[in-house]
Design an enzyme around this catalytic site. Structure first.
Site, PDB file in Angstrom:
ATOM      1  N   HIS A 171      -1.922 -20.089  48.312  1.00  0.00           N
ATOM      2  CA  HIS A 171      -0.537 -19.192  48.541  1.00  0.00           C
ATOM      3  C   HIS A 171      -0.873 -17.888  49.478  1.00  0.00           C
ATOM      4  O   HIS A 171      -0.337 -17.501  50.213  1.00  0.00           O
ATOM      5  CB  HIS A 171      -0.246 -18.227  47.248  1.00  0.00           C
TER       6      HIS A 171
ATOM      7  N   HIS B 273      -5.682 -22.770  43.350  1.00  0.00           N
ATOM      8  CA  HIS B 273      -4.283 -22.822  43.849  1.00  0.00           C
ATOM      9  C   HIS B 273      -3.787 -21.517  44.520  1.00  0.00           C
ATOM     10  O   HIS B 273      -3.088 -21.568  45.297  1.00  0.00           O
ATOM     11  CB  HIS B 273      -3.591 -23.078  42.709  1.00  0.00           C
TER      12      HIS B 273
ATOM     13  N   SER C 260      -2.712 -27.085  47.947  1.00  0.00           N
ATOM     14  CA  SER C 260      -3.732 -27.110  46.883  1.00  0.00           C
ATOM     15  C   SER C 260      -3.891 -28.274  46.266  1.00  0.00           C
ATOM     16  O   SER C 260      -4.810 -28.633  45.334  1.00  0.00           O
ATOM     17  CB  SER C 260      -3.428 -25.890  46.058  1.00  0.00           C
TER      18      SER C 260
END
Length: 248
Positions: free
Chosen positions: A118, A113, A178
């Site tokens: 990000h 994730h 994600s």
């Protein structure tokens, strides 16, 4: 700690297999659905399915691009620590990777994730500046007792934001990028509402943490997001304090 993390992720064959599975299926899915800035960042940082990324290498590339570095952490951070990291252009990355039997849903962030969702956008200059400004704003919100409102801004932009591509919305939020299921749901399902970016509305809108979102906010550009959130939030918090909140 970074050296220990590298040895753990690079030598664990199961971690390598899970990373490959997650990366290959998610990169195929977002290829035509993620915003161009995210896809460019994915390429710029050299993320691939071949191995769990070496965080030191990714961190060095990110620093050359926008001055950000990665900070390995064990899990959730308290608000103040998280905001201080962002304000100093450090992005916390969780060191552990989800197990194979939980590929599709986790309530807390993991390495995939954080790194896949990000980090690529942190190589985009405007978004990188927005994240630093958010960290600075978060520290101020903590002093002003407005953590619930500033958390909603992060949720509806950084985690679950959409952006207008000129040919329909595309995804920029890491929580969607994600998630195998929410990529399709966020763009193609008739269930959720997709609203133009509205700062006051966002600060008053609750969100789901255990299911797909029922509202998404669509920015026109990262420049719009930066302009809208640059002014001092203190008068805004005072204006909105006590007003009725919107359900998700």
């Amino acid at each position: 700690m970074l050296d220990l993390l590298e040895r753990h992720t690079q030598q664990d064959s199961e971690s390598r297999a899970v990373w490959r599975l997650l990366f290959e299926r998610q990169s195929r899915l977002v290829r035509d659905r993620a915003c161009p800035e995210f896809l460019a960042g994915l390429s710029r940082l050299g993320l691939s399915p071949d191995a769990v990324p070496e965080l030191e290498r990714v961190s060095d590339q990110l620093e050359r691009a926008t001055g950000w570095r990665l900070a390995p952490v064990d899990g959730f951070l308290d608000d103040g620590t998280f905001f201080r990291h962002l304000a100093a252009r450090r992005f916390p990355v969780t060191w552990w990777l989800r197990p194979r039997d939980k590929l599709d849903y986790l309530q807390e962030p993991d390495l995939f994730h954080d790194l896949f969702g990000h980090v690529p956008l942190l190589s985009h200059p405007v978004f990188a500046d927005y994240m630093q400004a958010y960290g600075e704003g978060g520290l101020k919100a903590e002093r002003l007792g407005a953590l619930d409102m500033i958390a909603r801004l992060y949720w509806y932009t950084v985690e679950f934001g959409l952006i207008d591509s000129g040919d329909g919305p595309r995804i920029h939020g890491a929580g969607i990028l994600s998630s195998h299921g929410e990529v399709l749901y966020s763009l193609e399902s008739a269930v959720p509402t997709r609203r133009p970016f509205d700062l006051k509305r966002i600060l008053r809108t609750r969100y789901h943490i255990d299911r797909y979102q029922t509202t998404y906010f669509v920015i026109s550009s990262f420049e719009q997001l930066m302009r809208a959130t640059e002014p001092d939030f203190a008068p805004l918090y005072a204006e909105l304090q006590g007003l009725e909140e919107f359900e998700p």
